[in-house]
Design a protein around this motif. Sequence first.
Motif, PDB file in Angstrom:
ATOM      1  N   CYS A   1       0.835  -1.203   0.000  1.00  0.00           N
ATOM      2  CA  CYS A   1       0.000   0.000   0.000  1.00  0.00           C
ATOM      3  C   CYS A   1       0.872   1.256   0.000  1.00  0.00           C
ATOM      4  O   CYS A   1       1.836   1.350   0.753  1.00  0.00           O
TER       5      CYS A   1
ATOM      6  N   LYS B   1       0.071   4.134   0.997  1.00  0.00           N
ATOM      7  CA  LYS B   1      -0.166   4.991   2.160  1.00  0.00           C
ATOM      8  C   LYS B   1       0.379   4.394   3.453  1.00  0.00           C
ATOM      9  O   LYS B   1       1.202   4.989   4.127  1.00  0.00           O
ATOM     10  N   CYS B   2      -0.100   3.181   3.790  1.00  0.00           N
ATOM     11  CA  CYS B   2       0.283   2.625   5.095  1.00  0.00           C
ATOM     12  C   CYS B   2       1.432   1.626   4.987  1.00  0.00           C
ATOM     13  O   CYS B   2       1.893   1.111   6.007  1.00  0.00           O
TER      14      CYS B   2
ATOM     15  N   CYS C   1      -4.344  -0.248  -0.104  1.00  0.00           N
ATOM     16  CA  CYS C   1      -5.089  -1.357   0.476  1.00  0.00           C
ATOM     17  C   CYS C   1      -6.561  -0.936   0.600  1.00  0.00           C
ATOM     18  O   CYS C   1      -6.911   0.215   0.382  1.00  0.00           O
TER      19      CYS C   1
ATOM     20  N   CYS D   1      -7.129   2.097   2.947  1.00  0.00           N
ATOM     21  CA  CYS D   1      -6.670   3.420   2.511  1.00  0.00           C
ATOM     22  C   CYS D   1      -7.344   3.895   1.230  1.00  0.00           C
ATOM     23  O   CYS D   1      -7.304   5.081   0.915  1.00  0.00           O
TER      24      CYS D   1
END
Length: 98
Positions: free
Chosen positions: A73, A75-76, A94, A97
């Motif tokens: 992902c 973002k995370c 994911c 997100c």
Amino acid sequence: MEKQLNSFAQESTQVKGDWQAKMPSSHGSSLEEEADHVEEFGTRLALERTLEKELKNVELALEKIRKGRYGICEKCKKPISQGRLKAYPRAQFCTKCQ
Ligand SMILES: [Zn+2]
């Protein structure tokens, strides 16, 4: 996908990954035919933009595979679930997100 783009568009010589729709090759003799061609050109233009975007996403995914970051992902930084990747192989985020 690149092949499909090539059939009606050409990649810019200056900017890689930037595609331009070609004008339909045959020239209409009447105004009506001319209008048909302009209309077709409009359709090509829209299709070219969609495909260009798609192609960029695919290239982005390929780039990630090369760097071993595919399926992570953006973002995370957690791994994206296999099920999600199967349904949407170009997923950048994911499910949480997205
Ligand atoms: Zn995430």
